[in-house]
Design a protein around this motif. Sequence first.
Motif, PDB file in Angstrom:
ATOM      1  N   PHE A 182       0.710  -1.524   0.091  1.00 46.11           N
ATOM      2  CA  PHE A 182       0.108  -0.180  -0.330  1.00 46.11           C
ATOM      3  C   PHE A 182       0.686   1.269  -0.299  1.00 46.11           C
ATOM      4  CE2 PHE A 182      -2.226   3.168   2.445  1.00 46.11           C
ATOM      5  CZ  PHE A 182      -2.980   3.191   1.762  1.00 46.11           C
ATOM      6  N   GLN A 183       0.535   2.057  -0.893  1.00 48.04           N
ATOM      7  CA  GLN A 183       1.271   3.781  -1.137  1.00 48.04           C
ATOM      8  C   GLN A 183       0.170   4.332   0.166  1.00 48.04           C
ATOM      9  OE1 GLN A 183       4.061   4.003  -1.040  1.00 48.04           O
ATOM     10  NE2 GLN A 183       4.825   1.527  -1.243  1.00 48.04           N
ATOM     11  N   ALA A 184       0.299   5.400   0.503  1.00 43.19           N
ATOM     12  CA  ALA A 184      -0.793   6.458   1.119  1.00 43.19           C
ATOM     13  C   ALA A 184      -0.423   7.745   0.217  1.00 43.19           C
ATOM     14  CB  ALA A 184      -0.779   6.565   2.296  1.00 43.19           C
ATOM     15  N   PRO A 185      -0.991   8.112   0.100  1.00 37.46           N
ATOM     16  CA  PRO A 185      -0.520   9.417  -0.520  1.00 37.46           C
ATOM     17  C   PRO A 185      -0.134  10.867   0.591  1.00 37.46           C
ATOM     18  CG  PRO A 185      -3.399   9.590  -0.602  1.00 37.46           C
ATOM     19  CD  PRO A 185      -2.098   8.412  -0.334  1.00 37.46           C
ATOM     20  N   ALA A 186      -0.316  11.928   0.499  1.00 35.56           N
ATOM     21  CA  ALA A 186      -0.298  12.803   1.407  1.00 35.56           C
ATOM     22  C   ALA A 186      -1.495  13.216   1.893  1.00 35.56           C
ATOM     23  CB  ALA A 186       0.502  14.210   0.446  1.00 35.56           C
ATOM     24  N   ALA A 187      -0.824  14.731   3.233  1.00 41.60           N
ATOM     25  CA  ALA A 187      -2.550  13.854   4.276  1.00 41.60           C
ATOM     26  C   ALA A 187      -2.845  15.300   3.483  1.00 41.60           C
ATOM     27  CB  ALA A 187      -1.841  14.262   5.478  1.00 41.60           C
ATOM     28  N   GLU A 188      -2.558  15.670   2.839  1.00 38.42           N
ATOM     29  CA  GLU A 188      -3.797  17.323   2.298  1.00 38.42           C
ATOM     30  C   GLU A 188      -5.205  16.944   1.436  1.00 38.42           C
ATOM     31  OE1 GLU A 188       0.358  17.494   0.511  1.00 38.42           O
ATOM     32  OE2 GLU A 188      -0.147  17.541   2.313  1.00 38.42           O
ATOM     33  N   SER A 189      -4.359  15.132   0.599  1.00 40.47           N
ATOM     34  CA  SER A 189      -5.565  15.095   0.132  1.00 40.47           C
ATOM     35  C   SER A 189      -6.404  13.842  -0.156  1.00 40.47           C
ATOM     36  CB  SER A 189      -4.553  14.843  -1.422  1.00 40.47           C
ATOM     37  OG  SER A 189      -3.478  13.953  -1.553  1.00 40.47           O
ATOM     38  N   ALA A 190      -5.905  13.196   1.372  1.00 41.41           N
ATOM     39  CA  ALA A 190      -6.046  11.953   1.709  1.00 41.41           C
ATOM     40  C   ALA A 190      -7.888  12.356   2.230  1.00 41.41           C
ATOM     41  CB  ALA A 190      -5.738  11.702   3.109  1.00 41.41           C
ATOM     42  N   PRO A 191      -8.815  10.559   1.280  1.00 44.57           N
ATOM     43  CA  PRO A 191      -9.769  11.129   2.072  1.00 44.57           C
ATOM     44  C   PRO A 191      -9.930  10.682   3.446  1.00 44.57           C
ATOM     45  CG  PRO A 191      -9.513   8.953   1.040  1.00 44.57           C
ATOM     46  CD  PRO A 191      -7.592   9.966   1.121  1.00 44.57           C
ATOM     47  N   GLU A 192     -11.162   9.850   4.015  1.00 47.69           N
ATOM     48  CA  GLU A 192     -11.238  10.395   5.568  1.00 47.69           C
ATOM     49  C   GLU A 192     -11.010   8.783   5.361  1.00 47.69           C
ATOM     50  OE1 GLU A 192     -12.485  12.000   7.703  1.00 47.69           O
ATOM     51  OE2 GLU A 192     -12.535  13.758   6.648  1.00 47.69           O
ATOM     52  N   ALA A 193     -10.462   8.311   6.614  1.00 43.39           N
ATOM     53  CA  ALA A 193      -9.871   7.055   7.426  1.00 43.39           C
ATOM     54  C   ALA A 193     -11.850   6.563   7.985  1.00 43.39           C
ATOM     55  CB  ALA A 193      -9.236   6.585   8.154  1.00 43.39           C
ATOM     56  N   LEU A 249      -0.991  -4.513   8.970  1.00 42.24           N
ATOM     57  CA  LEU A 249       0.024  -3.864   9.001  1.00 42.24           C
ATOM     58  C   LEU A 249      -0.001  -3.689   7.821  1.00 42.24           C
ATOM     59  CD1 LEU A 249       1.904  -4.886  11.750  1.00 42.24           C
ATOM     60  CD2 LEU A 249       0.332  -3.423  11.748  1.00 42.24           C
ATOM     61  N   ARG A 250       0.812  -2.045   7.160  1.00 45.92           N
ATOM     62  CA  ARG A 250       1.270  -2.365   5.257  1.00 45.92           C
ATOM     63  C   ARG A 250       2.296  -0.841   6.116  1.00 45.92           C
ATOM     64  NH1 ARG A 250      -4.796  -1.582   2.733  1.00 45.92           N
ATOM     65  NH2 ARG A 250      -4.523  -3.648   2.367  1.00 45.92           N
ATOM     66  N   ILE A 251       2.594  -0.672   4.475  1.00 46.52           N
ATOM     67  CA  ILE A 251       4.542  -0.047   4.713  1.00 46.52           C
ATOM     68  C   ILE A 251       3.400   0.860   3.784  1.00 46.52           C
ATOM     69  CG2 ILE A 251       5.948   0.598   3.345  1.00 46.52           C
ATOM     70  CD1 ILE A 251       7.555  -2.089   4.381  1.00 46.52           C
ATOM     71  N   GLY A 260      -4.910  -1.148   7.791  1.00 47.37           N
ATOM     72  CA  GLY A 260      -5.495  -1.538   6.540  1.00 47.37           C
ATOM     73  C   GLY A 260      -6.107  -0.076   6.008  1.00 47.37           C
ATOM     74  N   LYS A 261      -6.743   1.110   6.572  1.00 42.48           N
ATOM     75  CA  LYS A 261      -7.311   2.052   6.300  1.00 42.48           C
ATOM     76  C   LYS A 261      -6.045   2.926   5.736  1.00 42.48           C
ATOM     77  CE  LYS A 261     -11.495   0.215   6.277  1.00 42.48           C
ATOM     78  NZ  LYS A 261     -12.163   0.415   5.387  1.00 42.48           N
ATOM     79  N   GLY A 262      -4.859   2.254   5.550  1.00 44.09           N
ATOM     80  CA  GLY A 262      -3.894   3.682   6.272  1.00 44.09           C
ATOM     81  C   GLY A 262      -3.674   5.170   7.620  1.00 44.09           C
TER      82      GLY A 262
END
Length: 323
Positions: free
Chosen positions: A33-44, A66-68, A81-83
């Motif tokens: 999983f690759q998370a985007p930056a916080a400012e463009s992130a959807p709600e968890a 658990l993801r990276i 799992g939700k980031g």
Amino acid sequence: MRTSRFLAALGGVLAAAGLSACSLTAPRAEPVFQAPAAESAPEASPEPGEAAGGEAPAATGTPQVLRIAQVAGLSPIVVNGKGRTIYRFDRDSNDPPAATCVAECVKTWQPVLAPNGVEVDAGLEEDLVGSVERPDGDQQLTLNGWPLYYFHEDLSLGQIAGHGSGDVWFAVSPAGGRAEKSGDDPAPAKKPQVLRLAEVDGLSPAVVVNAKGRTVYRFDKDGSNPPRTACAGDCLRTWQPVLAPNGVQVGDGIDEDLVGVLTRPDGSKQLTLKGRPLYYFHEDLSLGEIAGHGVGDKWFAITAGGGKAKRKSTSSGGSNSSY
């Protein structure tokens, strides 16, 4: 590819806690999983299979993941799992594993639990993942021996608001260490708490929410004149005080003169509205959720004047006012 759900490091501990390793089945394959930056992130949303406050979920609950992930400003970190960002606490111990965040601490830093087992993505070493028994009997996940936590202000994908807190809390790296600053990204400015109004399906009139749209509640057992909180101890595992360490910003429709603060027993500053202490409900993590409204017939979404929102009438299509 996601690795198989491990049994070696964690299985024995969970089995001792009554969680059979036989219930852990092989997960399906997924890319890292690759998370985007916080400012463009959807709600968890809350991680499926994890019960807040240590309550045991149904046996059919899904495992903890658990993801990276890569977020702006930090070296790779571990997320669920939700980031949602996962942290470690320097005052804990990893040899042997020991969690020192208890009592009032857990209202801010929530232990990462795994009542239904664990899935580990590629890049994380299964042998580094284990668990430690907390004083209440919950099994808290560890990474390289370090107990793992969430920060209560991280509600969106990619947020790292807890990193560096008190110079003892840090987003955890895949090896169990502290995540490091990367690049020349400046430290994010600390923002004030926001109280604003929002129309929520099923309730009338508009209710108070924070900047992310999380519903704000009041508790009938509290006092308002003078302001007094009756939510302490185990209550704080379900109802999180709305704090304002960096001040408060009030949106249109809310009278600033009605907003105040209450000093809690631990010294933190809890916001009040017309004298009523304000809270979040642990199951509300997304815009418009009102799972806490009416709980115990004592917890209610709060209106601009400090009153209780009411359920909209379904028989006539109209709605009731607050009081």
